[in-house]
Scaffold this active site. Sequence first.
Site, PDB file in Angstrom:
ATOM      1  N   SER A  24       1.082  -1.555   0.315  1.00  0.00           N
ATOM      2  CA  SER A  24      -0.326  -0.033  -0.207  1.00  0.00           C
ATOM      3  C   SER A  24       0.923   1.174   0.534  1.00  0.00           C
ATOM      4  O   SER A  24       1.279   1.135   0.846  1.00  0.00           O
ATOM      5  CB  SER A  24      -0.632   0.103   1.102  1.00  0.00           C
ATOM      6  OG  SER A  24      -1.022   0.833   1.201  1.00  0.00           O
TER       7      SER A  24
ATOM      8  N   LYS B 198     -13.654  -4.294   5.935  1.00  0.00           N
ATOM      9  CA  LYS B 198     -15.244  -3.733   5.509  1.00  0.00           C
ATOM     10  C   LYS B 198     -16.064  -3.820   6.067  1.00  0.00           C
ATOM     11  O   LYS B 198     -16.931  -2.718   6.637  1.00  0.00           O
ATOM     12  CB  LYS B 198     -14.825  -2.305   4.314  1.00  0.00           C
ATOM     13  CG  LYS B 198     -13.774  -1.764   3.841  1.00  0.00           C
ATOM     14  CD  LYS B 198     -13.795  -1.409   1.810  1.00  0.00           C
ATOM     15  CE  LYS B 198     -12.650  -0.823   1.999  1.00  0.00           C
ATOM     16  NZ  LYS B 198     -12.951  -0.230   0.196  1.00  0.00           N
TER      17      LYS B 198
ATOM     18  N   ASN C 239     -14.866   1.557   5.337  1.00  0.00           N
ATOM     19  CA  ASN C 239     -13.681   1.849   5.576  1.00  0.00           C
ATOM     20  C   ASN C 239     -12.667   3.283   6.297  1.00  0.00           C
ATOM     21  O   ASN C 239     -11.887   3.116   5.749  1.00  0.00           O
ATOM     22  CB  ASN C 239     -13.158   2.113   4.044  1.00  0.00           C
ATOM     23  CG  ASN C 239     -13.399   3.722   3.425  1.00  0.00           C
ATOM     24  OD1 ASN C 239     -14.252   4.057   4.208  1.00  0.00           O
ATOM     25  ND2 ASN C 239     -13.293   4.066   1.964  1.00  0.00           N
TER      26      ASN C 239
ATOM     27  N   ASP D 269     -16.097   5.341   0.486  1.00  0.00           N
ATOM     28  CA  ASP D 269     -15.527   4.726  -1.452  1.00  0.00           C
ATOM     29  C   ASP D 269     -17.468   5.524  -1.929  1.00  0.00           C
ATOM     30  O   ASP D 269     -18.053   5.509  -1.506  1.00  0.00           O
ATOM     31  CB  ASP D 269     -16.076   2.946  -1.378  1.00  0.00           C
ATOM     32  CG  ASP D 269     -14.646   2.029  -0.965  1.00  0.00           C
ATOM     33  OD1 ASP D 269     -13.889   3.189  -0.790  1.00  0.00           O
ATOM     34  OD2 ASP D 269     -15.300   1.549   0.271  1.00  0.00           O
TER      35      ASP D 269
END
Length: 109
Positions: free
Chosen positions: A22, A73, A94, A109
Amino acid sequence: MNFEITGKTKLTALLGSPVAHSISPQMHNEAFRQLGLDYIYLAFDVNPENLKTVVMGLKTAGICGFNLTMPLKVHIIPLLDELTPAARLAGAVNTVIIKDQQMIGHTTD
């Protein structure tokens, strides 16, 4: 990172698995630096089986909030004190903000 981590630095994080790839920590830490905020963003490899233990430990340690990847999530929802209307509608979270020991689930999102 060109800033100093002190005893006053606030912790934020990414929880998921895998997270080693990430770029979120670099992005968030640069944003904190640019904004002059005394925060640090770290990534923790967390799976659904240890999510509750990790979240309760981080909350106890004073984390300000965290982001989650799938499938966390969905798994986080039963652990939260509150959901925003958007998170409730999406059925997923999230972003979790911890304020006054309350964990509030959001979705961006």
